[in-house]
Write a protein that holds these residues in place. Structure first.
Motif, short mmCIF file in Angstrom:
data_model
loop_
_atom_site.label_atom_id
_atom_site.label_comp_id
_atom_site.label_asym_id
_atom_site.label_seq_id
_atom_site.Cartn_x
_atom_site.Cartn_y
_atom_site.Cartn_z
N TYR A 197 -12.47 -2.75 -5.48
CA TYR A 197 -12.97 -3.81 -4.24
C TYR A 197 -11.74 -4.15 -3.11
O TYR A 197 -10.96 -4.60 -3.97
CB TYR A 197 -14.22 -4.88 -4.55
N THR A 198 -11.26 -4.19 -2.40
CA THR A 198 -10.58 -4.88 -1.56
C THR A 198 -11.24 -5.43 -0.34
O THR A 198 -12.18 -5.03 0.96
CB THR A 198 -10.47 -4.04 -0.52
N ALA A 199 -11.58 -6.85 -0.71
CA ALA A 199 -12.25 -8.03 0.94
C ALA A 199 -11.72 -7.71 1.62
O ALA A 199 -10.89 -7.36 1.97
CB ALA A 199 -12.09 -8.80 -0.17
N SER A 200 -12.49 -8.48 2.46
CA SER A 200 -11.88 -8.24 3.70
C SER A 200 -10.81 -8.85 4.17
O SER A 200 -11.15 -10.64 3.63
CB SER A 200 -13.76 -9.09 4.52
N ASP A 201 -9.67 -9.14 5.00
CA ASP A 201 -9.14 -9.71 5.90
C ASP A 201 -9.10 -10.99 6.75
O ASP A 201 -8.06 -11.71 7.53
CB ASP A 201 -8.14 -9.59 5.21
N GLY A 202 -9.77 -10.20 7.51
CA GLY A 202 -10.56 -10.40 8.52
C GLY A 202 -9.99 -10.17 9.85
O GLY A 202 -10.45 -9.77 11.10
N VAL A 203 -9.91 -8.80 9.20
CA VAL A 203 -9.19 -7.96 10.23
C VAL A 203 -9.51 -6.78 10.04
O VAL A 203 -10.18 -5.92 10.76
CB VAL A 203 -7.87 -7.53 10.69
N HIS A 204 -9.44 -6.22 8.25
CA HIS A 204 -10.77 -4.87 7.78
C HIS A 204 -11.80 -5.44 7.04
O HIS A 204 -11.46 -7.06 6.95
CB HIS A 204 -9.59 -4.21 7.06
N GLN A 205 -12.89 -4.69 7.52
CA GLN A 205 -13.90 -4.59 6.32
C GLN A 205 -13.39 -4.19 4.62
O GLN A 205 -12.32 -4.39 5.09
CB GLN A 205 -15.54 -4.32 6.91
N ALA A 206 -14.18 -4.95 4.28
CA ALA A 206 -14.14 -5.27 3.03
C ALA A 206 -14.41 -3.40 2.57
O ALA A 206 -14.64 -2.74 3.24
CB ALA A 206 -15.27 -5.74 1.92
N SER A 207 -13.71 -2.95 1.69
CA SER A 207 -13.75 -1.51 1.74
C SER A 207 -13.92 -0.97 -0.42
O SER A 207 -13.67 -2.16 -0.61
CB SER A 207 -12.66 -1.08 2.63
N TYR A 208 -13.45 0.15 -0.74
CA TYR A 208 -13.94 1.02 -2.01
C TYR A 208 -12.83 1.25 -1.80
O TYR A 208 -12.84 2.13 -1.10
CB TYR A 208 -15.75 1.07 -2.06
N ARG A 209 -12.48 1.07 -3.10
CA ARG A 209 -10.99 1.78 -4.05
C ARG A 209 -11.50 2.73 -4.52
O ARG A 209 -11.22 2.00 -6.21
CB ARG A 209 -10.35 0.49 -3.75
N PRO A 210 -11.97 4.21 -4.67
CA PRO A 210 -11.82 4.99 -5.68
C PRO A 210 -10.81 4.48 -7.01
O PRO A 210 -9.41 4.02 -6.67
CB PRO A 210 -11.60 6.11 -4.75
N PHE A 211 -11.80 4.37 -7.86
CA PHE A 211 -11.03 4.40 -9.03
C PHE A 211 -9.88 5.42 -9.59
O PHE A 211 -8.54 5.16 -9.80
CB PHE A 211 -11.49 4.22 -10.19
N LEU A 212 -9.50 6.22 -8.50
CA LEU A 212 -9.07 7.48 -9.18
C LEU A 212 -8.57 7.97 -8.25
O LEU A 212 -7.80 8.22 -8.42
CB LEU A 212 -10.37 9.03 -8.69
N ARG A 213 -8.06 6.93 -7.54
CA ARG A 213 -7.92 7.29 -6.25
C ARG A 213 -6.15 6.85 -7.13
O ARG A 213 -5.10 6.62 -6.69
CB ARG A 213 -7.83 6.66 -5.27
N GLN A 214 -6.88 5.19 -7.02
CA GLN A 214 -5.54 4.39 -7.79
C GLN A 214 -5.13 5.47 -9.26
O GLN A 214 -3.97 4.84 -9.13
CB GLN A 214 -6.19 3.25 -8.75
N ILE A 215 -5.37 6.21 -10.07
CA ILE A 215 -4.77 6.34 -11.17
C ILE A 215 -3.60 7.61 -10.29
O ILE A 215 -2.78 7.59 -11.14
CB ILE A 215 -6.05 7.11 -11.97
N LEU A 216 -4.05 7.81 -9.77
CA LEU A 216 -3.35 8.75 -8.95
C LEU A 216 -2.37 8.39 -7.65
O LEU A 216 -1.43 9.37 -8.19
CB LEU A 216 -4.10 10.26 -7.92
N GLU A 217 -2.57 7.58 -7.43
CA GLU A 217 -1.05 6.80 -6.74
C GLU A 217 -0.70 6.33 -7.93
O GLU A 217 1.18 6.32 -7.32
CB GLU A 217 -1.54 5.97 -5.99
N GLU A 218 -0.69 5.71 -9.42
CA GLU A 218 -0.50 5.64 -10.52
C GLU A 218 0.59 6.94 -10.89
O GLU A 218 1.85 6.56 -10.99
CB GLU A 218 -0.88 4.86 -11.43
N VAL A 219 0.21 7.67 -10.92
CA VAL A 219 0.82 9.61 -11.66
C VAL A 219 1.76 9.65 -10.65
O VAL A 219 3.03 9.81 -10.84
CB VAL A 219 -0.34 9.82 -12.22
N PHE A 220 1.96 9.08 -8.54
CA PHE A 220 2.21 10.53 -7.87
C PHE A 220 3.52 8.64 -7.90
O PHE A 220 4.63 9.10 -6.73
CB PHE A 220 2.13 10.64 -7.02
#
Length: 697
Positions: A575-598
């Motif tokens: 989960y990424t909370a709203s920062d006043g500019v962007h709305q709160a959003s869902y951060r896929p777990f799989l995306r986070q893993i792949l970003e760590e790997v690559f």
């Protein structure tokens, strides 16, 4: 270097080299899981082309004819229990003189199932079963053969990222907090596990141990055939157990010493991210097709496509039952395979446009009088194009694969349940925004206005964020359950709660249980999910007490969902909370893993645990106190395998492709999983499957 293509060709080679040479002049009996694997490898046509006389369901009610002396049995299960009973019933009721049995479970797993600790010379379990077959055939001089063939893999996608499914393990799902209570119940007080992370394979019930060993054996067969030595990594308790079993597999140890090709495999528990599994944010055509069309009987992945548009029959109930359905698995036509790949990994709008383009191109090749129109693609437009093929039998046969995929798209676009998916998406977005600003009970309370029986009077509360429950977009109990799973999987993302909020949560849950119980009991017809949750086939069977008990049990499981990532150090949030500019959003777990790997700096992520090292890895850990020792990194290998334990969604396949294109273009990635998930599968796996005894739902 091995490539994903080598892996997706493996299932076809198993059938071609082991099974098909034995089916000539035989009646073939096959169970559902093997039939589904074959379905994605060419289907029953492969058997008939190889000389099989007939192809029948693996059932005690089937038998061979008087003039059919040979049988081939193809089963995904161990040769024990019900499987043995069915084979005996079929053989005893037939006139076979030659029986061949293929089991997808290795002989080593059969030895474990029979409490034989170590591998022995030969294959004694299979040899004993051969003797039983001769007894059932009525003559010990007749011929019987029993062999292992890993017919467990279904190549669902052969373009990047390639996808291999294992239908026989469709009900294998990571354990939850409630399962830990059951595991601990039979253990002495001093040996109880504090968390699921501490559970090892030997602590599991024997049924689950055998499933894990079978899966490890199947993966070893895959790596052996492709000459691969793997480095295994795991994220999640169940993944750790499976990866550990693969590392300890006797044949795997020998293979890793000599195999020429290197790969990394990361096992990931589905429970690390249930938000992505039940959410309707995927914007994927295949996800919607799988959700709204009825499953193909006996299959976990494929659906029934109504073929009425290609005939002159009138749409009557009789026509529906006499006309064989189409499906999504189109392996014969190159054009259909390409269209399927596009549908699977593209955004919804792009996929629908591609469906129309492929249909127009096909009709043009056949010189059919098609009138091309631009703008929005409608189901009526697609059906009118499809009907042009009725006039040409040759065109119909040549392009049947493309036409089935087009009809699946049209039937999904006009399905009355589609607006409900959009209503769920709208409400999920509202909940996501509320999570960052409120405590969990306050967010959960927003579901109460939705908990009303369908068709009832609408009592809109002032200021309520709930969408309308009238008309086509009203949420039924299935959608309400999905929203509950969605919200509880994000509970840790809400504002911290104090003692007062905890008391409020308990009171609110009692209200929700009562309201949802009323919703379920007022249904005119029970959905497949409600039938599995309640154990009732019809509303007449369902009492208020039974519904209340089922809903109460469901909430017991829901409470544990928020803690599935609490053992992680870095990847704890989706989960990424709203920062006043962007709305709160869902951060896929799989995306986070792949970003760590690559990641170009190759950081060492503590949550992606390396499991292949064994004693050598422990020694490295000790030596690292005195000298610099680097652990293997999943990005080291030229080929990355992602194994999602518990299912992968079509949207996640597109996500993999996008992350690879952004962070490491040209990287070779293969996705493996136990099933291709639709959102409605998740409540079944959470609430209606006995996870400690897979397959015994």
């Amino acid at each position: 270097m091995s490539t994903p293509d080598d892996f997706t060709r493996f299932p076809l080679k198993v059938w071609e080299k082991l099974v098909l040479p034995k089916v000539k002049k035989a009646v073939v009996f096959m169970d559902d899981a093997c039939a589904e694997a074959l379905h994605w490898c060419g289907g029953a046509a492969r058997l008939l082309d190889a000389g099989a006389r007939d192809f029948k369901e693996f059932s005690s009610f089937e038998a061979g004819g008087a003039n059919e002396p040979k049988a081939v049995f193809v089963v995904s299960a161990l040769l024990k229990g019900r499987t043995v009973d069915v084979i005996r019933d079929i053989v005893s009721g037939s006139h076979f003189q030659y029986c061949v049995v293929f089991t997808a479970r290795a002989h080593s797993v059969h030895l474990c199932a029979n409490s034989v600790a170590a591998e022995t010379d030969g294959s004694p379990v299979f040899e004993q079963f051969e003797e039983k077959l001769c007894e059932w055939m009525g003559d010990m001089n007749y011929t019987a053969e029993v062999a292992h063939a890993p017919m467990l893999f279904a190549p669902v996608s052969r373009q990047q990222p390639q996808l291999l499914l294992l239908p026989a393990f469709a009900h294998l799902f990571p354990l939850l907090a409630r399962d830990l209570e059951v595991v601990n119940a039979g253990r002495p007080e001093k040996k109880k596990f504090a968390s699921l992370v501490d559970v090892d394979v030997h602590a599991l019930p024997m049924e689950l141990q055998l499933e894990v060993k079978s899966l490890a054996s199947a993966l070893n067969s895959l790596f052996e055939a492709t000459g691969t030595r793997e480095e295994s990594f795991a994220v999640g308790p169940m993944s750790r157990i499976i990866a550990g079993e693969l590392a300890a597999h006797p044949q795997a140890k020998n293979r890793r010493k000599t195999a020429p090709n290197k790969a990394s495999i990361i096992f990931v528990d589905r429970t690390m991210d249930l938000t992505g599994a039940v959410g309707h944010h995927g914007d994927n055509l295949v996800e919607k097709i799988l959700t709204v069309l009825r499953p193909l009987p006996g299959h976990v992945t494929d659906v029934q496509v109504d073929m009425l548009e290609l005939t002159g029959l009138q749409p009557t109930p009789h026509a529906q039952t006499t006309l064989a359905p189409g499906c999504l698995a189109q392996t014969q036509s190159a054009a259909a395979r390409l269209l399927w790949e596009t549908m699977l990994t593209s955004k919804h709008k792009e996929a629908v446009m591609e469906v129309r383009r492929a249909l127009v191109e096909t009709a043009s090749k056949e010189e059919l009088p098609i009138k091309m129109s631009m703008g929005r693609v409608t189901p009526e437009q697609l059906c009118s194009y499809v009907q042009l093929f009725r006039s040409s039998q040759g065109a119909l046969e040549s392009h049947c694969g493309v036409l089935q995929l087009v009809l699946a798209t049209a039937q999904t676009l006009r399905h009355p349940g589609l607006p409900r998916l959009d209503a769920c998406l709208a409400f999920e977005r509202l909940l996501l925004q509320a999570l960052g600003d409120s405590d969990f009970p306050s967010v959960l309370r927003q579901l109460l206005p939705l908990m009303k029986p369908r068709g009832g009077e609408e009592e809109e509360e002032e200021g309520s964020a709930a969408p309308s429950r009238s008309g086509e977009d009203e949420c039924g109990p299935d959608e309400l359950i999905l929203l509950l799973v969605y919200l509880y999987s994000l509970a840790e993302e809400a504002q911290p709660a104090g003692e007062e909020e905890e008391e409020e949560l308990e009171k609110l849950e009692r209200e929700l249980i009562g309201a949802l119980t009323l919703v379920v009991t007022r249904e005119a017809e029970l959905s497949p999910l409600l039938q599995k949750l309640t154990g009732c086939a019809s509303p007449e069977e369902l009492t208020m007490e039974r519904a209340h008990s089922a809903v109460g049990d469901m909430f017991e499981t829901l409470r544990g969902l928020s803690r599935t990532r609490e053992h992680l150090k870095q990847l704890r949030s989706v989960y990424t909370a709203s920062d006043g500019v962007h709305q709160a959003s869902y951060r896929p777990f799989l995306r986070q893993i792949l970003e760590e790997v690559f990641h170009p700096d190759r950081p060492d992520c503590p949550d992606i645990e390396h499991t292949s090292g064994g004693l050598a890895d422990l020694l490295k850990t000790g030596f690292s106190m005195f000298m610099k020792v680097s652990r293997p990194h999943p990005g080291d290998s030229p080929l990355l395998l992602l194994f999602l334990v518990g299912g992968v969604t079509p949207s996640e396949l597109r996500l993999v492709r996008e992350v690879v294109a952004t962070h490491r273009p040209g990287a070779q990635v293969l996705v493996l999983s136990t099933r291709l998930l639709r959102p409605a599968d998740v409540p079944e796996l959470l609430f209606a499957v006995r996870r400690l005894q897979p397959g015994a739902a």
